[in-house]
Design an enzyme around this catalytic site. Structure first.
Site, PDB file in Angstrom:
ATOM      1  N   ASP A   1       0.809  -1.226   0.000  1.00 39.99           N
ATOM      2  CA  ASP A   1       0.000   0.000   0.000  1.00 39.99           C
ATOM      3  C   ASP A   1       0.833   1.261   0.000  1.00 39.99           C
ATOM      4  OD1 ASP A   1       0.613  -0.654   2.892  1.00 39.99           O
ATOM      5  OD2 ASP A   1      -0.321   1.310   3.123  1.00 39.99           O
TER       6      ASP A   1
ATOM      7  N   ASP B   1       6.076   0.324   2.885  1.00 45.53           N
ATOM      8  CA  ASP B   1       6.467  -0.903   3.573  1.00 45.53           C
ATOM      9  C   ASP B   1       6.123  -2.105   2.702  1.00 45.53           C
ATOM     10  OD1 ASP B   1       3.719  -1.055   3.745  1.00 45.53           O
ATOM     11  OD2 ASP B   1       3.630  -0.562   5.881  1.00 45.53           O
TER      12      ASP B   1
ATOM     13  N   TYR C   1      -4.350   0.806   9.737  1.00 43.54           N
ATOM     14  CA  TYR C   1      -5.591   1.075   9.007  1.00 43.54           C
ATOM     15  C   TYR C   1      -6.787   0.698   9.861  1.00 43.54           C
ATOM     16  CZ  TYR C   1      -2.663   2.054   5.028  1.00 43.54           C
ATOM     17  OH  TYR C   1      -1.723   2.611   4.205  1.00 43.54           O
TER      18      TYR C   1
ATOM     19  N   GLU D   1       5.938   9.814   2.557  1.00 44.68           N
ATOM     20  CA  GLU D   1       5.566   8.458   2.143  1.00 44.68           C
ATOM     21  C   GLU D   1       4.481   8.502   1.071  1.00 44.68           C
ATOM     22  OE1 GLU D   1       4.818   4.076   4.106  1.00 44.68           O
ATOM     23  OE2 GLU D   1       4.075   5.817   5.209  1.00 44.68           O
TER      24      GLU D   1
END
Length: 463
Positions: A59, A62, A207, A443
Site C-alpha cells: 500500500d 512498507d 488502518y 511516504e
C-alpha cells in the site's frame, strides 16, 4: 465553458501516475513490467493458510498487503476508468492492467468460503526492518476475517472493488468479478462486525476503521446497484443511509460517505434526492467563496487540508469527487446554490479542482512537484523501502533486516526513482521536509494516486 489555460503537462503526469502502481506490485512480475528495478517478491504469501495469496499491492513504503486500502485503491482506479476511460488514450491498457493486478489478488483473497483476507504480512515484524520486498524474511502471516470473527468493512470494500471493476472488463472475467462481489457483499452484510475487533492487533494503528463499517456496506451496495441495476441494492442504500451519521463531507479509504452521495446522485433522478443535496453540501463545504461551514482549511498557497497525516490523500480524493460531480452537473444543466447568492457552476468547480492539481504538480510556493519524476524539482528522499535500497540489479546479494538501516539514515537521495509516486505532501504552511524520517510528508500511497488518475485524465482531455 471557460477554463483557465493549462499549467502543466497532464498527459505526462497521467502516464507517470499509472506507472507508479507497477512499482508497488507484489508477486511474480510479468514480462511487460516497466519498473524494471523491482523484482518478484512475496512468492509464498498464503502458504500459512493453504491459499495462493501471491500478488496484489504494497500500500505504501512498507512490504505489507493491507486489503482494506488496497480494495479502495482498486475501486477508485475502476471508477476513474468508468468516468474518464474514453479520454485515457494509450494509457487505458495500463490503467486496466493496474486494476486487474488488484482484482486478481482480491479474487484470491475471497476464494475460501466463509472468510475474506484482511492483511498479508505481519506489520509489526515488517516495520522493525528496512528491507527490500525482494528480500523480506519477516513473517508473512495471513490474517482473515470469518463468520465468527467478522470484518465487514474490509469485506464490503472488497465487494465494492469487485463490482466496480466488473464494469470496466468484459466477458467471463467481468462475470466472475460480479458473481464474487455479490457473494462477498452477502458475507459482509450477514456477518457484521469490525475488523478492529477481529484482527485489530495488526489492523491498528495502521488502518484502523475509525467511523464504523456501515459506510462500506452502503458503498458496496451502491456499486452493486450500478453493476446489476437490481433494486435490492438501491433499497439497501436508501434504507441504510439515515444510519450513516453526519460525515457527509468525508471521503477516503476509511470514510466513503461523500463518495456514496456523488456516485448515487447519478443513479437516481431528481434534484429532490438526498444524494444530490448531500453532494451539493460537499461542494459548498469546500469552495472558498461559499458561506457554508467549511469541511477543509487552506494553506496560504491554496491547498486543501484536513486533519491527520498524508494530506494529499484528501486533495486527490476530493478533487476526484468534485470533477465527477461537475460533469454530472453539466450533463443535467445544474448549478449549486450555496446561499448568499453564491452559485457554483460546473466550470467553477473544474477551475477550482485544476488549482489543486496544479499545486500538486508544482504550482505552489516552493515550486515543488509532489509527484516523483514529474517536473524539475520533486522529493528525492521518499519514505519507501524499495526506492531507498539498491535494486537487485545493483546488489544481488541478500540485505538482511537491519543492514538496510544505513540506507535509510543517509542524506543521499534514494537509489531508485519510484516514478509517479505522490507523497503525503506539504505541511499546512506550504513547507515540505524532503526526509525519510518525516513519514506523513514523504511516504507515497496507492490511495493517493488512484483518484488522481481520473482527475489527470479529465484535465488531459480538456487541453
Amino acid at each position: 465553458m471557460a477554463y483557465d489555460p493549462p499549467s502543466h503537462n497532464y498527459t505526462d503526469a497521467l502516464s507517470k501516475s499509472i506507472l507508479f502502481f507497477e512499482g508497488q506490485r507484489s508477486g511474480r512480475l510479468p514480462h511487460t513490467q516497466r519498473v524494471t528495478w523491482r523484482k518478484d517478491s512475496g512468492l509464498h504469501d498464503g502458504n500459512d493458510v493453504q491459499m495462493d495469496l501471491v500478488g496484489g499491492y504494497y500500500d505504501a513504503g512498507d512490504n505489507v498487503k493491507f486489503n482494506f486500502p488496497m480494495a479502495f485503491t482498486t475501486t477508485m482506479l475502476a471508477w476513474s476508468v468508468l468516468e474518464f476511460g474514453k479520454s485515457m488514450g494509450s494509457e487505458l491498457p495500463h490503467a486496466l492492467e493496474a486494476i486487474r493486478w488488484g482484482t486478481d489478488y482480491l479474487l484470491k483473497s475471497t476464494d475460501a468460503s466463509g472468510s475474506v483476507v484482511g492483511i498479508v504480512g505481519d506489520p509489526i515484524g515488517d516495520h522493525t526492518c528496512w528491507e527490500r520486498p525482494e528480500d523480506m524474511d519477516t513473517p508473512r502471516t495471513s490474517y482473515r476475517v470469518t463468520r465468527e470473527k467478522p470484518g465487514t468493512e474490509v469485506s464490503a470494500e472488497t465487494a465494492a472493488a469487485l463490482a466496480a471493476s466488473s464494469l470496466v472488463f468484459q466477458g467471463r472475467y467481468a462475470a466472475l468479478l460480479l458473481y464474487r462481489a455479490k457473494e462477498v457483499f452477502e458475507f459482509a452484510d450477514k456477518y457484521r462486525g469490525s475488523y478492529n475487533d477481529s484482527i485489530g492487533e495488526v489492523a491498528c494503528p495502521f488502518y484502523c476503521d475509525f467511523n464504523g463499517y456501515m459506510d462500506e456496506l452502503i458503498w458496496g451496495a451502491s456499486w452493486l446497484y450500478k453493476a446489476t441495476k437490481n433494486p435490492y441494492y438501491l433499497n439497501f442504500v436508501k434504507q441504510n443511509m439515515p444510519n450513516l451519521g453526519g460525515f457527509v463531507t468525508e471521503f477516503g479509504w476509511d470514510a466513503k460517505h461523500s463518495g456514496i452521495n456523488v456516485l448515487v446522485s447519478q443513479l437516481v433522478n431528481g434534484d429532490n434526492s438526498p444524494f444530490v443535496s448531500n453532494s451539493d453540501k460537499l461542494v459548498c463545504s469546500i469552495l472558498p467563496e461559499s458561506p457554508a461551514p467549511k469541511s477543509v482549511t487552506y494553506s496560504p498557497g491554496g491547498l486543501i487540508f484536513k486533519p491527520g497525516g498524508s494530506n494529499l490523500q484528501h486533495a486527490t480524493s476530493l478533487s476526484f469527487l468534485l470533477t465527477v460531480y461537475a460533469n454530472y452537473m453539466k450533463a443535467s444543466n445544474k448549478v449549486v446554490n450555496c446561499g448568499n447568492s453564491v452559485v457554483i457552476t460546473p466550470s467553477r468547480l473544474i477551475n477550482f479542482t485544476k488549482g489543486q492539481v496544479d499545486y500538486i504538480l508544482g504550482s505552489n510556493p516552493l515550486g515543488m512537484s509532489y509527484m516523483v519524476g514529474y517536473g524539475s524539482k520533486f522529493p528525492k528522499r521518499i519514505h519507501h523501502r524499495a526506492s531507498v535500497l539498491p535494486s537487485m540489479d545493483q546488489h544481488p546479494g541478500h540485505i538482511e533486516c537491519h543492514a538496510g538501516t544505513p540506507y535509510f539514515e543517509t542524506q543521499a537521495p534514494n537509489q531508485n526513482l519510484l516514478i509517479g509516486a505522490i507523497v503525503g505532501g506539504p505541511a499546512e504552511d506550504d513547507s515540505f521536509e524532503d526526509s525519510r524520517y518525516n513519514v506523513p510528508q514523504s511516504e507515497p500511497t496507492t490511495y493517493i494516486n488512484a483518484p488522481f488518475v481520473g482527475v489527470l485524465t479529465h484535465f488531459k482531455s480538456l487541453f
